[in-house]
Design a protein around this motif. Structure first.
Motif, PDB file in Angstrom:
ATOM      1  N   LEU A 183       6.410  42.318  17.383  1.00  0.00           N
ATOM      2  CA  LEU A 183       6.233  41.004  16.771  1.00  0.00           C
ATOM      3  C   LEU A 183       4.886  40.351  17.042  1.00  0.00           C
ATOM      4  O   LEU A 183       4.365  39.634  16.177  1.00  0.00           O
ATOM      5  N   TRP A 209      13.275  43.532  26.513  1.00  0.00           N
ATOM      6  CA  TRP A 209      13.118  42.727  25.300  1.00  0.00           C
ATOM      7  C   TRP A 209      11.691  42.197  25.188  1.00  0.00           C
ATOM      8  O   TRP A 209      11.120  42.135  24.081  1.00  0.00           O
ATOM      9  N   VAL A 225      15.936  36.200  15.389  1.00  0.00           N
ATOM     10  CA  VAL A 225      14.539  36.546  15.146  1.00  0.00           C
ATOM     11  C   VAL A 225      14.205  36.128  13.716  1.00  0.00           C
ATOM     12  O   VAL A 225      14.871  36.557  12.768  1.00  0.00           O
ATOM     13  N   TYR A 228      19.468  39.231  13.873  1.00  0.00           N
ATOM     14  CA  TYR A 228      19.573  39.587  15.284  1.00  0.00           C
ATOM     15  C   TYR A 228      19.265  41.073  15.458  1.00  0.00           C
ATOM     16  O   TYR A 228      19.522  41.887  14.558  1.00  0.00           O
ATOM     17  N   TYR A 250       3.870  35.247  14.435  1.00  0.00           N
ATOM     18  CA  TYR A 250       4.012  35.287  15.884  1.00  0.00           C
ATOM     19  C   TYR A 250       2.635  35.326  16.532  1.00  0.00           C
ATOM     20  O   TYR A 250       1.748  36.049  16.081  1.00  0.00           O
ATOM     21  N   ARG A 298       9.254  42.768  22.009  1.00  0.00           N
ATOM     22  CA  ARG A 298       8.619  41.664  21.277  1.00  0.00           C
ATOM     23  C   ARG A 298       7.116  41.860  21.190  1.00  0.00           C
ATOM     24  O   ARG A 298       6.493  41.606  20.151  1.00  0.00           O
ATOM     25  N   GLY A 329      17.736  37.402  19.654  1.00  0.00           N
ATOM     26  CA  GLY A 329      17.647  36.589  18.458  1.00  0.00           C
ATOM     27  C   GLY A 329      18.217  35.195  18.630  1.00  0.00           C
ATOM     28  O   GLY A 329      18.635  34.817  19.730  1.00  0.00           O
ATOM     29  N   ILE A 349      10.821  42.804   9.433  1.00  0.00           N
ATOM     30  CA  ILE A 349      11.118  42.745  10.862  1.00  0.00           C
ATOM     31  C   ILE A 349      11.900  43.975  11.296  1.00  0.00           C
ATOM     32  O   ILE A 349      11.605  44.594  12.327  1.00  0.00           O
ATOM     33  N   LYS A 401      16.129  35.395   8.797  1.00  0.00           N
ATOM     34  CA  LYS A 401      16.349  35.598  10.225  1.00  0.00           C
ATOM     35  C   LYS A 401      17.535  36.527  10.427  1.00  0.00           C
ATOM     36  O   LYS A 401      18.340  36.757   9.524  1.00  0.00           O
TER      37      LYS A 401
END
Length: 204
Positions: free
Chosen positions: A152, A144, A23, A57, A28, A148, A21, A163, A55
């Motif tokens: 995302l 990660w 994030v 993390y 996206y 993602r 993050g 999210i 937003k």
């Protein structure tokens, strides 16, 4: 650190810890085919989305030996959130594991007094801090990218709750289809590169 990945002591496990993050709740970019048969091909257009809605993390724990992962969302990054996350990871790791080697970076929130108190309360834990500017030593970094892509890519989010839900569902999906990450070997989800013209010719 490489030795921990390849030959961990008996009765122990190696976990990689990190935060992803910030994030943001925004749109996206994803991968989609352009249907040229139904309409002429044209330049892709997308409205700029700065993601100022929300937003946070995503804290993660990754076990390279099995590929199993654990994630937990937090509104911020700090010592209190980190210790809370460690408590969750403590319950996630089987009680039969005698020793836990936790690999992480040297972020100040990872070395607070509360973290030291956590270690005193849980003596099976041992922190292994990676050198500065050596994020590649932490095998959660390539994972990660997978998360993602699963959670995302190609989606638009209006809130942090959306999210969090996407991260949770994607983590469950990954754990159902996981595979180990072996240090020094090519990842299974990445295709092998074909030889290029810059390669030196083999000796006869």
């Amino acid at each position: 650190m490489e030795t921990l990945y390849t030959k961990p002591p008996a009765g122990s496990c190696v976990i990689c810890l990190d935060e992803m993050g910030p994030v943001s709740a925004k749109s996206y970019a994803g991968r989609a085919l352009v249907q040229t048969r139904t309409r002429p091909a044209e330049r892709a257009k997308q409205e700029i989305d700065y993601g100022r809605r929300a937003k946070g993390y995503v804290f993660g724990a990754f076990c390279p030996a099995t590929g199993e992962a654990f994630t937990h969302p937090y509104p911020g990054r700090g010592g209190a959130h980190w210790v809370d996350f460690l408590e969750h990871v403590e319950t996630w790791i089987p009680s039969t594991t005698e020793r836990i080697y936790a690999i992480m970076d040297n972020l100040s929130s990872h070395r607070t007094t509360d973290v030291l108190l956590f270690l005193l309360a849980h003596p099976r834990w041992e922190m292994v801090f990676q050198p500065k500017y050596a994020a590649y030593l932490n095998l959660i970094e390539p994972w990660w990218k997978i998360l993602r892509s699963l959670a995302l890519a190609g989606r638009r989010f209006e809130s942090w709750d959306e999210i969090s839900d996407a991260i949770h569902r994607s983590t469950i999906y990954w754990n159902a289809h996981r595979h180990p990450f072996v240090w020094g070997q090519r990842r299974r989800h990445r295709p092998r590169r074909s030889p290029g013209i810059a390669l030196l010719p083999r000796a006869a």
